[in-house]
Design a protein around this motif. Structure first.
Motif, short mmCIF file in Angstrom:
data_model
loop_
_atom_site.label_atom_id
_atom_site.label_comp_id
_atom_site.label_asym_id
_atom_site.label_seq_id
_atom_site.Cartn_x
_atom_site.Cartn_y
_atom_site.Cartn_z
N ASP A 353 0.84 -1.20 0.00
CA ASP A 353 0.00 0.00 0.00
C ASP A 353 0.88 1.25 0.00
O ASP A 353 1.81 1.37 0.80
N GLY A 354 0.59 2.17 -0.93
CA GLY A 354 1.34 3.41 -1.00
C GLY A 354 2.53 3.39 -1.94
O GLY A 354 3.18 4.43 -2.15
N ASP A 355 2.84 2.23 -2.53
CA ASP A 355 3.94 2.17 -3.50
C ASP A 355 3.68 3.14 -4.65
O ASP A 355 2.54 3.28 -5.12
N MET A 356 4.75 3.80 -5.10
CA MET A 356 4.67 4.62 -6.31
C MET A 356 5.35 3.82 -7.41
O MET A 356 6.50 3.39 -7.24
N MET A 357 4.64 3.59 -8.52
CA MET A 357 5.11 2.61 -9.50
C MET A 357 5.15 3.14 -10.92
O MET A 357 4.31 3.97 -11.31
N ASN A 358 6.13 2.63 -11.65
CA ASN A 358 6.24 2.90 -13.07
C ASN A 358 6.54 1.56 -13.74
O ASN A 358 7.44 0.84 -13.30
#
Length: 363
Positions: A353-358
């Motif tokens: 939860d809260g991961d910032m992903m590309n």
């Protein structure tokens, strides 16, 4: 993902739904829209999204959402089609979780269908109707499975054992969610769409003076549901509806603080519903858009990518992951990379939860 609001008549169910539908009560990025007369999509309040907006300054911000359904009121005999029973039960079967509103306040001006206020009795009334409907469905299924089991079919015999376990539980007046099924047993349970297998959030609708600490009715509810592993929240729904009528945001905040609250109950309820549905959020952030994406707890990186587009999942190569706290502490992606805080993750990575992903993909 959809959560249905249920309850007896005059417990505050529709008032709660209307509170959610009144966008005035929330901050600017907490809108609500109506799909059908009794269905609304509500944004999940998330301070992290506001923080990312301030850092990235994007053209657009898109929060995560939960669909809320105001189910038709229930009366005794609903399982046999009394009142709007058939409509109620069909609607609730289509939801993923239940928000059960219980009246926990005294008010002689609001008539209770059973003349007296007793949230435990009210809870049992609805439980019984839902259990009876599940029992009807299970017993219908049992007839067919018993015939197949008699032929020596191993799969049918395994399913029969599960159905008998469910039948026994329902006949004791207990809900299906109280049963601890194995992974194999769940394969038989899920297609049944048992109403009483759905997770429940109990909303104790209280008077203004009980908005913070509850009252004796709330204490009784907590005791009654202690073994259910259910969520409970306390809301003064009527008071919040009155606050919603105020046009000025600051004025609404003052009134909330006067009764000891820091935010609207609708915000608390939506976050609780999100949790109840076993959902979590990951973020994508760029100058075009900062967005919160909804996934299930336990989803892998390719599954998370698939929420954006199925091609992302099919052609998944890797995910570049930044922890939210690292991004906020360092201020932008370039500084995160410089600090060595950007992780490269593969197909087995379980998104947090809260991961910032590309995502990198190739189709």
């Amino acid at each position: 993902m959809k959560a249905g609001i249920v309850g007896l008549p005059n417990v505050g169910k529709s008032t709660l739904f209307n509170c959610l539908s009144n966008a005035k009560a929330q901050s600017a990025n907490f809108p609500f829209c109506t799909i059908e007369p009794n269905v609304g999509v509500v944004n999940v309040p998330d301070e992290r999204l506001q923080k990312l907006e301030s850092l990235v300054n994007p053209e657009k911000v898109q929060p995560a959402t939960v669909e809320i359904v105001d189910i038709a009121g229930l009366v005794r005999g609903a399982s046999k089609g009394e009142g709007l029973g058939n409509q109620f039960l069909a609607n609730i079967r289509e939801t993923d979780a239940i928000i059960h509103v219980l009246r926990c306040f005294d008010n002689d001006n609001i008539i209770h269908v059973d003349t007296t206020v007793d949230p435990i009795r009210d809870k049992e009334t609805i439980d019984i109707e839902l259990q009876l409907k599940d029992l009807e469905a299970v017993e219908k299924k049992l007839e067919k499975v018993k015939r197949n089991a008699k032929t020596g079919n191993k799969e049918a015999q395994a399913e029969l054992a599960v159905l008998l376990k469910i039948q026994e539980t329902l006949l004791r007046g207990e809900s299906v969610r109280t049963i601890d099924f194995s992974e194999k047993e769940n394969e038989f349970v899920q297609p049944l769409q048992m109403i009483t297998a759905k997770p429940v959030l109990y909303v104790c609708n209280v008077d203004e003076n009980s908005a913070v600490n509850g009252n004796a009715y709330v204490d009784a509810v907590k005791k009654a549901v202690a073994d259910e592993a259910a969520e409970i929240i306390i809301l003064a729904v009527g008071t919040e509806a009155d606050i919603n009528e105020l046009d000025d945001y600051e004025e609404r905040q003052v009134f909330l603080e006067d009764i000891g609250l820091t935010e609207p109950g609708a915000s608390k309820l939506i976050r609780a519903a999100y949790k109840l549905l076993n959902l979590q959020t990951y973020f994508t952030a760029g100058v075009k858009e900062v967005r919160a994406w909804t996934i299930n707890v336990g989803d892998t990186a390719p599954q998370a990518a698939g929420v954006i587009h199925t091609d992302f999942e099919k052609g998944f190569i890797r995910a570049e992951v930044i922890k939210y706290d690292d991004y906020v502490a360092l201020g932008n992606e370039a500084k995160v990379k410089e600090a060595g805080k950007l992780a490269i993750e593969g197909k087995e990575y379980i998104v947090q939860d809260g991961d910032m992903m590309n995502f990198r993909f190739n189709v």
